[in-house]
Design a protein around this motif. Structure first.
Motif, PDB file in Angstrom:
ATOM      1  N   SER A 287       0.832  -1.121  -0.010  1.00 50.52           N
ATOM      2  CA  SER A 287      -0.108   0.025  -0.210  1.00 50.52           C
ATOM      3  C   SER A 287       0.801   0.999   0.023  1.00 50.52           C
ATOM      4  O   SER A 287       2.152   1.124   0.179  1.00 50.52           O
ATOM      5  CB  SER A 287      -0.546  -0.037   1.413  1.00 50.52           C
ATOM      6  OG  SER A 287      -0.060   0.054   2.361  1.00 50.52           O
ATOM      7  N   GLY A 288       0.280   2.487  -0.230  1.00 47.00           N
ATOM      8  CA  GLY A 288       1.022   3.523  -0.406  1.00 47.00           C
ATOM      9  C   GLY A 288       1.255   3.974   1.336  1.00 47.00           C
ATOM     10  O   GLY A 288       2.553   4.470   1.403  1.00 47.00           O
ATOM     11  N   HIS A 289       0.633   3.501   2.246  1.00 49.59           N
ATOM     12  CA  HIS A 289       1.015   3.798   3.627  1.00 49.59           C
ATOM     13  C   HIS A 289       2.444   3.017   3.792  1.00 49.59           C
ATOM     14  O   HIS A 289       3.504   3.248   4.617  1.00 49.59           O
ATOM     15  CB  HIS A 289       0.038   3.403   4.500  1.00 49.59           C
ATOM     16  CG  HIS A 289       0.583   3.482   6.192  1.00 49.59           C
ATOM     17  ND1 HIS A 289       0.755   4.759   6.683  1.00 49.59           N
ATOM     18  CD2 HIS A 289       0.450   2.657   7.035  1.00 49.59           C
ATOM     19  CE1 HIS A 289       1.066   4.538   7.896  1.00 49.59           C
ATOM     20  NE2 HIS A 289       1.263   3.274   8.146  1.00 49.59           N
ATOM     21  N   ALA A 290       2.353   1.745   3.223  1.00 43.34           N
ATOM     22  CA  ALA A 290       3.678   1.051   3.504  1.00 43.34           C
ATOM     23  C   ALA A 290       4.923   1.700   2.774  1.00 43.34           C
ATOM     24  O   ALA A 290       6.143   1.560   3.184  1.00 43.34           O
ATOM     25  CB  ALA A 290       3.427  -0.393   2.789  1.00 43.34           C
ATOM     26  N   ILE A 291       4.731   1.935   1.777  1.00 49.11           N
ATOM     27  CA  ILE A 291       5.710   2.832   0.908  1.00 49.11           C
ATOM     28  C   ILE A 291       6.374   3.866   1.701  1.00 49.11           C
ATOM     29  O   ILE A 291       7.655   4.142   1.724  1.00 49.11           O
ATOM     30  CB  ILE A 291       5.236   3.362  -0.192  1.00 49.11           C
ATOM     31  CG1 ILE A 291       5.022   2.097  -1.496  1.00 49.11           C
ATOM     32  CG2 ILE A 291       6.600   4.326  -1.063  1.00 49.11           C
ATOM     33  CD1 ILE A 291       4.359   2.603  -2.701  1.00 49.11           C
ATOM     34  N   LEU A 292       5.502   4.535   2.507  1.00 44.15           N
ATOM     35  CA  LEU A 292       6.265   5.872   3.360  1.00 44.15           C
ATOM     36  C   LEU A 292       6.909   5.089   4.476  1.00 44.15           C
ATOM     37  O   LEU A 292       8.280   5.558   4.997  1.00 44.15           O
ATOM     38  CB  LEU A 292       4.890   6.537   4.278  1.00 44.15           C
ATOM     39  CG  LEU A 292       4.199   7.209   2.890  1.00 44.15           C
ATOM     40  CD1 LEU A 292       3.050   8.012   3.678  1.00 44.15           C
ATOM     41  CD2 LEU A 292       5.083   8.421   2.320  1.00 44.15           C
ATOM     42  N   ILE A 293       6.543   3.968   5.135  1.00 39.89           N
ATOM     43  CA  ILE A 293       7.219   3.393   6.151  1.00 39.89           C
ATOM     44  C   ILE A 293       8.611   2.743   5.721  1.00 39.89           C
ATOM     45  O   ILE A 293       9.471   2.745   6.248  1.00 39.89           O
ATOM     46  CB  ILE A 293       6.182   2.182   6.716  1.00 39.89           C
ATOM     47  CG1 ILE A 293       5.130   2.488   7.513  1.00 39.89           C
ATOM     48  CG2 ILE A 293       7.321   1.179   7.720  1.00 39.89           C
ATOM     49  CD1 ILE A 293       4.369   1.729   7.965  1.00 39.89           C
ATOM     50  N   HIS A 294       8.516   2.147   4.489  1.00 42.18           N
ATOM     51  CA  HIS A 294       9.677   1.531   3.747  1.00 42.18           C
ATOM     52  C   HIS A 294      10.834   2.857   3.482  1.00 42.18           C
ATOM     53  O   HIS A 294      12.023   2.567   3.471  1.00 42.18           O
ATOM     54  CB  HIS A 294       9.422   0.896   2.579  1.00 42.18           C
ATOM     55  CG  HIS A 294       8.583  -0.503   2.781  1.00 42.18           C
ATOM     56  ND1 HIS A 294       8.160  -1.056   1.718  1.00 42.18           N
ATOM     57  CD2 HIS A 294       8.027  -0.874   3.929  1.00 42.18           C
ATOM     58  CE1 HIS A 294       7.248  -2.059   2.341  1.00 42.18           C
ATOM     59  NE2 HIS A 294       7.373  -1.885   3.337  1.00 42.18           N
ATOM     60  N   VAL A 365      11.945  -0.208  -1.578  1.00 42.66           N
ATOM     61  CA  VAL A 365      10.788   0.546  -1.135  1.00 42.66           C
ATOM     62  C   VAL A 365       9.750   0.101  -1.495  1.00 42.66           C
ATOM     63  O   VAL A 365       8.605   0.015  -0.895  1.00 42.66           O
ATOM     64  CB  VAL A 365      11.159   2.285  -1.387  1.00 42.66           C
ATOM     65  CG1 VAL A 365       9.972   2.979  -1.231  1.00 42.66           C
ATOM     66  CG2 VAL A 365      12.214   2.836  -0.913  1.00 42.66           C
ATOM     67  N   PHE A 366       9.677  -0.409  -2.873  1.00 37.69           N
ATOM     68  CA  PHE A 366       8.172  -0.633  -3.272  1.00 37.69           C
ATOM     69  C   PHE A 366       8.220  -2.056  -3.299  1.00 37.69           C
ATOM     70  O   PHE A 366       7.181  -2.740  -4.262  1.00 37.69           O
ATOM     71  CB  PHE A 366       8.393  -0.229  -4.991  1.00 37.69           C
ATOM     72  CG  PHE A 366       8.311   1.269  -5.047  1.00 37.69           C
ATOM     73  CD1 PHE A 366       6.844   1.755  -4.870  1.00 37.69           C
ATOM     74  CD2 PHE A 366       9.367   2.045  -5.254  1.00 37.69           C
ATOM     75  CE1 PHE A 366       6.872   3.235  -5.238  1.00 37.69           C
ATOM     76  CE2 PHE A 366       9.258   3.569  -5.546  1.00 37.69           C
ATOM     77  CZ  PHE A 366       8.130   4.014  -5.444  1.00 37.69           C
ATOM     78  N   SER A 367       8.717  -2.891  -2.632  1.00 42.20           N
ATOM     79  CA  SER A 367       8.790  -4.330  -2.503  1.00 42.20           C
ATOM     80  C   SER A 367       7.899  -4.659  -0.949  1.00 42.20           C
ATOM     81  O   SER A 367       7.736  -3.840  -0.210  1.00 42.20           O
ATOM     82  CB  SER A 367      10.012  -5.127  -2.426  1.00 42.20           C
ATOM     83  OG  SER A 367      10.878  -4.764  -1.099  1.00 42.20           O
ATOM     84  N   SER A 368       7.812  -5.942  -1.041  1.00 42.89           N
ATOM     85  CA  SER A 368       6.869  -6.362   0.429  1.00 42.89           C
ATOM     86  C   SER A 368       8.082  -6.708   1.415  1.00 42.89           C
ATOM     87  O   SER A 368       7.774  -7.374   2.247  1.00 42.89           O
ATOM     88  CB  SER A 368       5.942  -7.452   0.147  1.00 42.89           C
ATOM     89  OG  SER A 368       6.651  -8.546  -0.653  1.00 42.89           O
ATOM     90  N   VAL A 369       9.336  -6.616   1.148  1.00 46.68           N
ATOM     91  CA  VAL A 369      10.574  -7.391   1.820  1.00 46.68           C
ATOM     92  C   VAL A 369      10.688  -6.462   3.098  1.00 46.68           C
ATOM     93  O   VAL A 369      10.835  -7.237   4.240  1.00 46.68           O
ATOM     94  CB  VAL A 369      11.714  -7.252   1.122  1.00 46.68           C
ATOM     95  CG1 VAL A 369      12.935  -7.644   2.068  1.00 46.68           C
ATOM     96  CG2 VAL A 369      11.696  -8.410  -0.048  1.00 46.68           C
ATOM     97  N   PRO A 370      10.665  -5.193   3.227  1.00 50.21           N
ATOM     98  CA  PRO A 370      10.916  -4.542   4.502  1.00 50.21           C
ATOM     99  C   PRO A 370      10.381  -4.944   5.658  1.00 50.21           C
ATOM    100  O   PRO A 370       9.021  -4.518   5.612  1.00 50.21           O
ATOM    101  CB  PRO A 370      11.038  -3.039   4.205  1.00 50.21           C
ATOM    102  CG  PRO A 370      11.053  -2.980   2.455  1.00 50.21           C
ATOM    103  CD  PRO A 370      10.379  -4.193   2.277  1.00 50.21           C
ATOM    104  N   ASN A 371      10.811  -5.363   6.710  1.00 53.91           N
ATOM    105  CA  ASN A 371      10.024  -5.729   8.011  1.00 53.91           C
ATOM    106  C   ASN A 371      10.951  -5.414   9.163  1.00 53.91           C
ATOM    107  O   ASN A 371      10.329  -5.110  10.164  1.00 53.91           O
ATOM    108  CB  ASN A 371       9.782  -7.108   8.222  1.00 53.91           C
ATOM    109  CG  ASN A 371       8.733  -7.546   7.071  1.00 53.91           C
ATOM    110  OD1 ASN A 371       7.661  -7.025   7.182  1.00 53.91           O
ATOM    111  ND2 ASN A 371       8.924  -8.351   6.438  1.00 53.91           N
TER     112      ASN A 371
END
Length: 559
Positions: A287-294, A365-371
């Protein structure tokens, strides 16, 4: 004539010089200055490599081993004993098959199978990275400028920060090791002539690296193809040059594309020949929110990678070291900005490295990897790439502003930081090591556990004790088909009669729920407690009770 005699007199002993007399020739036992000078740089580099290796070995020892490093150590050991294609293995989405696994094989050939394999190989990798970074930063420059370039490029990477930086940069195999052959590839590209065979060599080198790590596509293949394509189109449309005149750039575009396709074919061929199986890359939408977190995590990760994360410092001296590292980070940012402005310069390596930084960070940034902090490893390429850009582009302006004394002071601080880190005591042995001797003493040689410690126990014991990773489920435990070898779970080949758990792995819930253990094998015949470990023993082969694992995918990678 007098001047010539004076010059000669400065090169041979004064007692042998007489005006008007013939100058005696240098004998074979008295090498001339040129011959002596020829060995100065190789000797200095060899000495530097030895010192750096020792320091990085010490730094690597400040971090405990992880199961990821143990996986590759066991794979290399299997290859060393004849399983060159890793038949039966399911590896992660990165295999390291042509990069760090051969390095592990060499280390294990010399030292045998042990936990030291991880640290020795990590120290070798980072030493090579620093030296190659200095070489790539030097480029074709000579004299003082060449030396200054090399010192900036190598110096920025010289002293990783204790803590997370060590875990990211000098630990188990990871994407940083991929940068060693990639830097070598860029050095070849930088020095090779514009001939037909240069793109062929680059394609072969990129293919070799991409077989091991598909991140090389974002690090090198895609940036190279994109930069060369844009430059060729610009030369045609803006500078009115014929397309044929840009044959070298178009050939490098083809080399980048070819390397991706050829690597995919090679990996497929290995699979068809019965070799290892790779997991697919994660492709979940975000999501866009996740991109900001990343983006925030990427910013913190960049500061950490360059050793400037003050929040990780545990003492006043460590804080001072982190503050000094901001100089290196500032040089990298400055060098990157200059690289962007010089996109169409004659130096092809500069825009390729800059594009590699942008593509790597964007892919993260645009992946689902960052945790968490450890996922910053996905764009580790920015460390050597940024250091090389700083060296290549800033040496001349820094020398022009007479900042060399300040740079020397910063480099001295980096060297002191490296010495400070190398002087730190190594932590107590890995949590898993105490149980190895206990298991051997009780003649327990094969058992089951969880991913966090199973392969580590196997590695720490030199293979004398084997603990196999199992996915524990209320419906029945199954073999974990990830970073494992299928024959490990064959009850016809192995007899596993114990389960080991470590309370240090977690408090609540337990690492392995007791209900899941009972669902697999019923109550144990014996239960032992040793330090933080609980060892449950049965009188039958637990491998016969395991279920069949599902097809491997990123979604079912459970501990």
């Amino acid at each position: 004539m007098a001047e010539g005699i004076d010059n000669v007199a400065g090169e041979i002993p004064a007692r042998d010089v007489h005006v008007g007399a013939a100058v005696p020739p240098l004998t074979a036992t008295e090498p001339g200055p040129d011959r002596r000078h020829r060995w100065v740089w190789p000797a200095a580099l060899a000495a530097a490599a030895i010192v750096l290796f020792w320091c990085y070995l010490r730094l690597s020892g400040t971090a405990a081993d992880t199961s990821d490093g143990a996986d590759q150590a066991l794979q290399a050991w299997d290859m060393l004993h004849g399983n060159l294609l890793l038949r039966g293995w399911t590896v992660g989405d990165v295999s390291y098959y042509t990069t760090e696994l051969p390095e592990y094989m060499i280390v294990e050939l010399i030292r045998g199978l042990s936990a030291a394999t991880i640290h020795v190989a990590a120290a070798v990798t980072y030493t090579l990275l620093v030296l190659l970074g200095g070489w790539a930063a030097k480029g074709r420059a000579t004299g003082r400028e060449g030396v200054l370039r090399a010192l900036i490029g190598a110096g920025i990477m010289l002293a990783p920060q204790l803590g997370h930086s060590i875990g990211l940069l000098i630990q188990q195999p990871d994407h940083l090791g991929t940068q060693v052959p990639l830097l070598a590839t860029f050095i070849v590209l930088d020095r090779a002539p514009r001939r037909w065979y240069t793109p062929v060599v680059i394609a072969v080198l990129l293919t070799w690296v991409t077989i091991a790590d598909r991140v090389a596509v974002f690090d090198a293949s895609l940036p190279l193809a994109a930069v060369c394509g844009v430059r060729a189109c610009w030369a045609h449309l803006h500078d009115r040059k014929p397309l044929a005149s840009q044959w070298f750039e178009w050939s490098l575009v083809a080399a980048g594309a070819f390397s991706f396709a050829a690597a995919a074919l090679a990996v497929s061929a290995i699979g068809h020949l019965g070799g290892y199986t790779s997991l697919p890359l994660p492709t979940a939408a975000i999501s866009g929110h996740a991109i900001l977190i990343h983006l925030g995590r990427a910013a913190v990760g960049i500061v950490t990678l360059f050793g400037a994360n003050v929040a990780l410092a545990s003492s006043g001296l460590a804080i001072a070291i982190a503050v000094v590292h901001f100089v290196g980070l500032a040089l990298v940012v400055w060098g990157f900005c200059r690289a962007v402005r010089r996109f169409f310069s004659s130096d092809l390596i500069v825009p390729v490295l800059a594009a590699g930084i942008v593509i790597n960070v964007a892919a993260y940034v645009f992946s689902s990897v960052p945790n968490g902090w450890f996922d910053v490893r996905e764009f580790l390429a920015i460390v050597p790439f940024g250091a090389v850009l700083a060296g290549r582009l800033l040496a001349e302006p820094l020398a022009r502003t007479r900042l060399k004394p300040a740079l020397a002071a910063v480099l001295a601080c980096y060297a002191l930081a490296l010495g400070y880190g190398a002087a730190q005591p190594s932590p107590v042995a890995n949590n898993e090591q105490p149980v190895v001797s206990w298991l051997e003493a009780h003649h327990l040689h094969t058992g089951l556990g969880i991913y966090i410690e199973a392969n580590l126990i196997t590695l720490d014991s030199g293979g004398h004790v084997a603990v196999r990773t199992v996915s524990w489920r209320p419906s029945g435990a199954v073999a974990r088909d990830y970073e494992s070898e299928a024959s490990w779970y064959d009850p016809r080949l192995s007899y596993a009669n114990f389960i080991v758990t470590d309370s240090a792995d977690g408090t609540s819930p337990a690492p392995i729920p007791r209900a899941d253990i009972l669902a697999l094998a019923g109550p144990p015949a014996h239960t032992y407690h040793y330090k933080a470990f609980t060892i449950m023993v049965w009188n039958h082969n637990l491998l016969a009770d395991l279920g069949t694992p599902p097809a491997p995918s990123p979604g079912n990678l459970q501990p």
